[in-house]
Structures are given as C-alpha cells and as structure tokens.
Design a protein around this motif. Structure first.
Motif, short mmCIF file in Angstrom:
data_model
loop_
_atom_site.label_atom_id
_atom_site.label_comp_id
_atom_site.label_asym_id
_atom_site.label_seq_id
_atom_site.Cartn_x
_atom_site.Cartn_y
_atom_site.Cartn_z
N GLN A 1 -54.69 -2.76 13.19
CA GLN A 1 -54.28 -3.70 12.15
C GLN A 1 -53.22 -3.08 11.25
N GLN A 2 -53.22 -1.77 11.12
CA GLN A 2 -52.18 -1.11 10.33
C GLN A 2 -50.79 -1.38 10.91
N LEU A 3 -50.72 -1.54 12.22
CA LEU A 3 -49.43 -1.85 12.85
C LEU A 3 -49.00 -3.27 12.54
N VAL A 4 -49.96 -4.19 12.50
CA VAL A 4 -49.64 -5.56 12.10
C VAL A 4 -49.07 -5.57 10.69
N ASP A 5 -49.72 -4.82 9.81
CA ASP A 5 -49.27 -4.75 8.42
C ASP A 5 -47.88 -4.12 8.32
N ALA A 6 -47.66 -3.06 9.11
CA ALA A 6 -46.35 -2.39 9.09
C ALA A 6 -45.26 -3.30 9.63
N GLU A 7 -45.60 -4.10 10.62
CA GLU A 7 -44.62 -5.04 11.18
C GLU A 7 -44.18 -6.04 10.11
N LYS A 8 -45.14 -6.55 9.36
CA LYS A 8 -44.82 -7.50 8.29
C LYS A 8 -44.00 -6.82 7.19
N GLN B 1 -32.50 -11.16 21.33
CA GLN B 1 -32.36 -12.60 21.15
C GLN B 1 -33.18 -13.14 19.99
N ASP B 2 -33.88 -12.25 19.32
CA ASP B 2 -34.72 -12.62 18.17
C ASP B 2 -35.66 -13.77 18.53
N LYS B 3 -36.37 -13.59 19.62
CA LYS B 3 -37.33 -14.60 20.07
C LYS B 3 -38.71 -13.96 20.15
N PRO B 4 -39.78 -14.75 20.17
CA PRO B 4 -41.12 -14.17 20.22
C PRO B 4 -41.35 -13.39 21.52
N PHE B 5 -42.06 -12.27 21.40
CA PHE B 5 -42.50 -11.52 22.56
C PHE B 5 -43.84 -12.09 22.99
N ASP B 6 -44.07 -12.19 24.29
CA ASP B 6 -45.28 -12.84 24.79
C ASP B 6 -46.57 -12.13 24.32
N TYR B 7 -46.48 -10.84 24.06
CA TYR B 7 -47.69 -10.07 23.73
C TYR B 7 -47.46 -9.28 22.44
N PRO B 8 -47.51 -9.94 21.29
CA PRO B 8 -47.28 -9.25 20.02
C PRO B 8 -48.43 -8.30 19.69
N VAL B 9 -48.25 -7.52 18.66
CA VAL B 9 -49.25 -6.50 18.33
C VAL B 9 -50.59 -7.12 17.93
N ALA B 10 -50.58 -8.35 17.47
CA ALA B 10 -51.85 -9.02 17.17
C ALA B 10 -52.74 -9.11 18.41
N ASP B 11 -52.13 -9.21 19.59
CA ASP B 11 -52.89 -9.20 20.84
C ASP B 11 -53.57 -7.86 21.05
N ALA B 12 -52.89 -6.78 20.67
CA ALA B 12 -53.47 -5.45 20.81
C ALA B 12 -54.68 -5.27 19.91
N VAL B 13 -54.65 -5.87 18.73
CA VAL B 13 -55.81 -5.80 17.82
C VAL B 13 -57.01 -6.45 18.49
N LYS B 14 -56.81 -7.58 19.15
CA LYS B 14 -57.91 -8.26 19.82
C LYS B 14 -58.50 -7.40 20.93
N PRO C 1 -54.05 3.02 24.76
CA PRO C 1 -54.43 2.00 23.80
C PRO C 1 -53.59 2.18 22.54
N VAL C 2 -53.22 1.07 21.92
CA VAL C 2 -52.29 1.15 20.79
C VAL C 2 -52.88 1.92 19.61
N ALA C 3 -54.23 2.01 19.57
CA ALA C 3 -54.92 2.68 18.47
C ALA C 3 -56.29 3.14 18.99
#
Length: 334
Positions: free
Chosen positions: A107-114, A301-314, A98-100
């Motif tokens: 959520q700390q990872l979401v913040d770090a990504e931003k 390619q600087d394109k969206p990944f299908d499963y961003p870290v926001a999905d991990a928070v959920k 699990p990511v956390a």
C-alpha cells in the motif's frame, strides 16, 4: 512512438539473464543505464549487455535525468524502499514480484504513486503471454463449461543457504517466490478475488523458509484454486483448469522458453485418456519483452496499465492470509 529510456537497479541474476536481454528486444523500450553497488561488477555487466552507462551506486542511477523508468529486481525486502526512492526521483517503476512482503507495505507504493505522479507495477510477465491470454479467453467463453477448479504446481530444487530465496529474514521462501504466481494467475483466470484461504506449510528446519506450501483458495460461486509450491522438490510446472464440460492445461505455464513454442491442451473430457484433446501451439515469444513494452506504452501514451499497483496489493493480501492460516490452522479472509 519514442521508446521509454530504462535504468536497471542492480546486477540481479534475473535481470542480467532474462529481463534485460528481453527489454533490449522491445519496440517501446531502451535500456540506457545500470546501477550497481559493486562498480566493477556493474561495469562488466553493462559492457557485456551493451548498456551505455554504468553507475557505481543506485543513487547515481536514480539521479540520471536521461532515465525515465526503473526496473527493480532487488531482493524482496528492498522492493518497496527502492521503488519509492525511484518514484521520488521522478522515475516510473516496474518491480519484481512479490512487490512487497505484506499488503501494508504494498500500500505504501499506492500512496507513493499518488504522491509522486509516477507509475509502479508488479512484474508478473505471464499475464502478457499469448498462451495465458488464450486460456483466459477459453474460460470466459465457456469453452470448458463453467470453470470451477484450477490446479497449479510450481516446484524447483534449491537448498543453497547463501541464495536469497533461502533467507527468511529478507523474504525468502516458496510462497513469496513462486506461490505468488499461482495466486495471480487464478485471479487472472477467474476475474475475481478470493473469499477465504487455508494453507499447509512445511518449513526448512535450518533456513526457516517455507520449502513446501499448499493452499486452498475459495473464490465466489464455489470456484477454487488448489496449489502447491516447493523449493526442494524435483522441478515441475503445470496448470490445469477444470470445468463442467472440459479442461484446459497450460503445459509450461511460468518459465516458458522464449526460443521455443508453447502449448495448451483443450480437452472435452469425453474419456480419461484425452480422447477429445486438441493442442494449440503458440510461436516463440519473450513474455518479459511483452510485459515491459506494455508498461512502456502505457507510460508514453499516458494510458492505464492493465495491472496497476493496486492489483499487487490484492495479491499480497492473499499471501498475508495464507501466512496467517499457517499459524492459526484455520480459514483466513484476505
């Protein structure tokens, strides 16, 4: 397309035995370095796997300007701090599940990504396997009518107190280790987030980790996931999706052998003896390779990944709610 240059954070077993060999088969992925706190072990592992550079500390690996992305298979309690350090060092991160340990940590990872502009994602490789993509398309197309119930079992036997999966203080236990798969794949199949959850948890009396956890998760429109995960039972994996006009069974859903074909069963449920069942087989493939290549391509390619870290928070919110239900004995809301 130029491949992404990866570094491996630690000599964790899953990395050495499964993920690194898979990464080395990738078309968009090149493993260029490995970092270990045990210099001898790190150099031995790098030499065995043909990795050109070995560092005797994680910090040295993160300081290497040639490394663009980091794979983080550290013990669960180290996922967030070292992923953040890697992002702050200018690296993208694919972090093991699990990511956390909590949604707040994730959520700390979401913040770090931003903050850093670097990407981080949770490594649920099964979502890239053709058998799972086919199962999801069958559900979406209504092949089995309205899919209303997913039944998942994931179990193995490991009672070694020295194993990190049995150390409660660092995030051991069945729910974190394998129950997270049941949750992630149900969300993947239903394309929705749960409304409420309830859990029954049996803990090892000595190690205190959950060794048998069963959950009931209610999704919108009355759909449900019923799952059990266990760390001290006979090995077993199975996923079955039941609809109003049939069912789909994923026979080896999680630890599919990359050297063997996989199979799903589609049954119109005309009788209880699978008289209307047909099988679909999929050529051998390495789901770890598919996962890392997809992440590498999103980076390059600087394109969206299908499963961003926001999905991990959920996903972590649901695990948090299940653990609250263990204590409260009631339905809990993610």
């Amino acid at each position: 397309m130029e491949s992404v240059r990866w570094g491996i954070l630690s000599t964790a077993r899953i990395g050495l035995e499964k993920v690194i060999p898979a990464m080395q088969k990738g078309r968009a992925t090149t493993v260029v370095a490995l970092g270990s706190r045990d210099g001898v072990r790190g150099r031995e592992a790098a030499a065995k796997l043909g990795i050109p550079t070995a560092y005797d500390s994680y910090e040295s690996l993160l300081a290497d300007p040639a490394v663009e992305a980091i794979y983080n298979p550290l013990p669960n309690h180290l996922h967030v701090p070292w992923s953040i350090k890697a992002m702050e060092a200018g690296k993208h991160v694919l972090c093991e599940k699990p990511v956390a340990l909590t949604a707040d940590e994730a959520q700390q990872l979401v913040d770090a990504e931003k903050r850093t502009g670097k990407r981080v994602a949770e490594a649920f490789m099964v979502r890239h396997h053709p058998q799972w993509l086919r199962a999801r398309s069958l559900v979406a197309e209504g092949k089995i009518g309205e899919a209303r119930l997913i039944r998942t079992i994931f179990a193995y036997s490991n009672a070694d107190p020295a194993n990190i999966r049995n150390q409660a203080e660092i995030g051991g236990g069945g729910l974190y280790d394998i129950g997270c798969y049941a949750i992630a794949t149900a969300r993947f199949l239903f394309g929705a987030e749960p409304l409420r959850v309830m859990a029954s948890v049996q803990r090892d009396p000595v190690m205190k980790v959950d060794r048998l956890t069963s959950g009931l998760i209610e999704f919108p429109d009355g759909r449900q996931l019923v799952f059990s995960c266990a760390t001290q039972l006979t090995a077993r994996q199975e996923v079955e999706i039941l609809g109003t006009k049939g069912r789909v069974q994923v026979k080896v859903p999680f630890n599919a052998d990359p050297a063997k074909p996989t199979e799903i069963v589609i049954d119109d449920a005309r009788d209880l003896y699978a008289g209307g069942a047909v099988s679909e087989r999929f050529d051998p493939c390495d789901q770890y390779t598919l996962q890392v290549d997809a992440f590498s391509e999103a980076i390059r390619q600087d394109k969206p990944f299908d499963y961003p870290v926001a999905d991990a928070v959920k996903n972590m919110r649901i695990i948090d709610a299940l653990l609250r239900s263990e204590t409260s004995g009631r339905w809990e809301t993610p």
